[in-house]
Design an enzyme around this catalytic site. Structure first.
Site, PDB file in Angstrom:
ATOM      1  N   LYS A   1      -3.476  -8.888  -2.511  1.00 27.67           N
ATOM      2  CA  LYS A   1      -4.555  -8.259  -3.272  1.00 27.67           C
ATOM      3  C   LYS A   1      -5.788  -8.024  -2.396  1.00 27.67           C
ATOM      4  O   LYS A   1      -6.558  -7.099  -2.655  1.00 27.67           O
ATOM      5  CB  LYS A   1      -4.930  -9.126  -4.478  1.00 27.67           C
ATOM      6  CG  LYS A   1      -3.804  -9.334  -5.493  1.00 27.67           C
ATOM      7  CD  LYS A   1      -3.339  -8.041  -6.126  1.00 27.67           C
ATOM      8  CE  LYS A   1      -2.017  -7.564  -5.607  1.00 27.67           C
ATOM      9  NZ  LYS A   1      -1.562  -6.298  -6.214  1.00 27.67           N
ATOM     10  N   ARG A  44     -14.417   7.670   4.542  1.00 26.73           N
ATOM     11  CA  ARG A  44     -14.145   9.112   4.541  1.00 26.73           C
ATOM     12  C   ARG A  44     -15.114   9.868   3.629  1.00 26.73           C
ATOM     13  O   ARG A  44     -14.962  11.064   3.426  1.00 26.73           O
ATOM     14  CB  ARG A  44     -12.703   9.355   4.105  1.00 26.73           C
ATOM     15  CG  ARG A  44     -11.681   8.748   5.064  1.00 26.73           C
ATOM     16  CD  ARG A  44     -10.309   8.683   4.424  1.00 26.73           C
ATOM     17  NE  ARG A  44      -9.740  10.006   4.229  1.00 26.73           N
ATOM     18  CZ  ARG A  44      -8.759  10.274   3.356  1.00 26.73           C
ATOM     19  NH1 ARG A  44      -8.279   9.308   2.593  1.00 26.73           N
ATOM     20  NH2 ARG A  44      -8.298  11.498   3.249  1.00 26.73           N
ATOM     21  N   HIS A  92     -10.371  -2.576 -10.851  1.00 30.71           N
ATOM     22  CA  HIS A  92      -8.965  -2.911 -10.626  1.00 30.71           C
ATOM     23  C   HIS A  92      -8.784  -3.737  -9.353  1.00 30.71           C
ATOM     24  O   HIS A  92      -8.149  -4.798  -9.374  1.00 30.71           O
ATOM     25  CB  HIS A  92      -8.136  -1.626 -10.538  1.00 30.71           C
ATOM     26  CG  HIS A  92      -6.682  -1.866 -10.295  1.00 30.71           C
ATOM     27  ND1 HIS A  92      -5.884  -2.568 -11.176  1.00 30.71           N
ATOM     28  CD2 HIS A  92      -5.863  -1.506  -9.275  1.00 30.71           C
ATOM     29  CE1 HIS A  92      -4.659  -2.631 -10.716  1.00 30.71           C
ATOM     30  NE2 HIS A  92      -4.612  -2.002  -9.555  1.00 30.71           N
ATOM     31  N   TYR A 110       3.673   7.184  -1.979  1.00 30.24           N
ATOM     32  CA  TYR A 110       2.972   8.428  -2.300  1.00 30.24           C
ATOM     33  C   TYR A 110       1.799   8.633  -1.338  1.00 30.24           C
ATOM     34  O   TYR A 110       1.616   9.710  -0.756  1.00 30.24           O
ATOM     35  CB  TYR A 110       2.478   8.390  -3.747  1.00 30.24           C
ATOM     36  CG  TYR A 110       1.621   9.570  -4.142  1.00 30.24           C
ATOM     37  CD1 TYR A 110       2.178  10.702  -4.722  1.00 30.24           C
ATOM     38  CD2 TYR A 110       0.240   9.555  -3.913  1.00 30.24           C
ATOM     39  CE1 TYR A 110       1.391  11.790  -5.069  1.00 30.24           C
ATOM     40  CE2 TYR A 110      -0.552  10.634  -4.255  1.00 30.24           C
ATOM     41  CZ  TYR A 110       0.023  11.752  -4.844  1.00 30.24           C
ATOM     42  OH  TYR A 110      -0.759  12.832  -5.175  1.00 30.24           O
ATOM     43  N   LYS A 163       2.409  12.991  -8.837  1.00 32.81           N
ATOM     44  CA  LYS A 163       1.229  12.137  -8.963  1.00 32.81           C
ATOM     45  C   LYS A 163       0.984  11.714 -10.415  1.00 32.81           C
ATOM     46  O   LYS A 163       0.691  10.544 -10.692  1.00 32.81           O
ATOM     47  CB  LYS A 163      -0.006  12.855  -8.426  1.00 32.81           C
ATOM     48  CG  LYS A 163      -1.285  12.016  -8.497  1.00 32.81           C
ATOM     49  CD  LYS A 163      -2.471  12.780  -7.926  1.00 32.81           C
ATOM     50  CE  LYS A 163      -3.727  11.924  -7.997  1.00 32.81           C
ATOM     51  NZ  LYS A 163      -4.912  12.639  -7.454  1.00 32.81           N
TER      52      LYS A 163
END
Length: 284
Positions: free
Chosen positions: A125, A138, A151, A188, A205
């Protein structure tokens, strides 16, 4: 002042009572001696991604992390697969009951394999913090949403009690489903990091988000079933604790699903209807 001192001693004694219930096989394992390091790291994560990181990047160009993201996401796929297979082999492959599974506190090799998987799942985690760190580096601040930060920021806090007190048994079903979903999720992201020319291979997605929501429904059902079967020799408090987290994440992911997939479609449909109406009026 005396009131505060009395309260401190009361809660300290309560903490000591709860601490006596820990799984002593985990004594000496990294990050298991106290919840404080986990709390500190989670608070630091929130501060970095919401305050320090955006301020640091404000006047800087977005970082190019393509190479790092390819390696990072591939390693996450491998780690998730390793934990998932480990949980299967340590019990969920047939030995465990999906209705009621107490924790095996023995030193049986299979029981020790299970606590290793639970501890590793807990540690994983923290590695997932890099998802958000990369968004900030980014300058993709729109992706550092409430859902994303909650989350990732709360998961280590949610998993620590399970790893410390009940590493295995009923509670480890959460890790089984979560690592299964993460295999596909990080695959993904891995393909997406390869470049725009691979975008045609990750058309799924929306289905990925659906799978995540199905995961939380499965965790809810599995956890709250102990309401009906209260004869299980597993601490029902932990089962309800996990089920409550699943409800919270299901609500957050549902809101994201509506905003990301349903609202845009509704806007497109309304725009198309408006254009058709104007075209018809023009012809008339």
């Amino acid at each position: 002042m005396d009131f505060l001192v009395d309260k401190y001693h009361h809660y300290a004694a309560l903490y000591d009572q709860v601490w006596e219930l820990r799984d002593r096989r985990m004594d000496g394992w990294p990050m298991m001696s106290s919840p404080l390091p986990t709390i500190f790291l989670c608070l630091s994560y929130v501060y970095i991604v919401k305050v320090w990181g955006p301020n640091y990047m404000k006047d800087r160009k977005p970082m190019e992390l393509r190479g790092f993201l390819i390696v990072y996401n591939l390693l996450q796929v491998i780690l998730s697969t390793y934990i998932f297979v480990g949980l299967i082999m340590a019990g969920w492959g047939g030995q465990y009951s999906f209705r009621c599974q107490p924790v095996d506190y023995s030193n049986d090799p299979q029981a020790l394999a299970m606590i290793w998987c639970c501890w590793l799942y807990y540690m994983s985690k923290f590695t997932e913090f890099f998802d958000t760190f990369c968004f900030v580096a980014r300058k993709k601040f729109n992706q550092v949403s409430l859902l994303h930060v909650v989350h990732h920021g709360i998961m280590p806090l949610s998993v620590w009690p399970g790893a410390r007190f009940v590493p295995g048994g009923h509670a480890s079903f959460f890790g089984l489903l979560n690592t299964f979903v993460h295999i596909f999720m990080y695959f993904y992201y891995f393909v997406a990091a390869l470049g725009p020319e691979y975008k045609k291979y990750i058309w799924w997605k929306q289905h990925m988000t659906t799978l995540q929501m199905v995961q939380f429904v499965g965790i809810m059902v599995h956890g709250f079933q102990l309401v009906l079967y209260d004869d299980c020799k597993f601490p029902w408090q932990f089962s309800y604790y996990i089920g409550a987290h699943a409800i919270m994440f299901f609500i957050l992911f549902s809101q994201f699903y509506v905003q990301a997939y349903l609202m845009p479609n509704k806007s497109k449909a309304a725009s198309k209807s408006s254009r058709n109406g104007k075209s018809k009026a023009h012809k008339e």
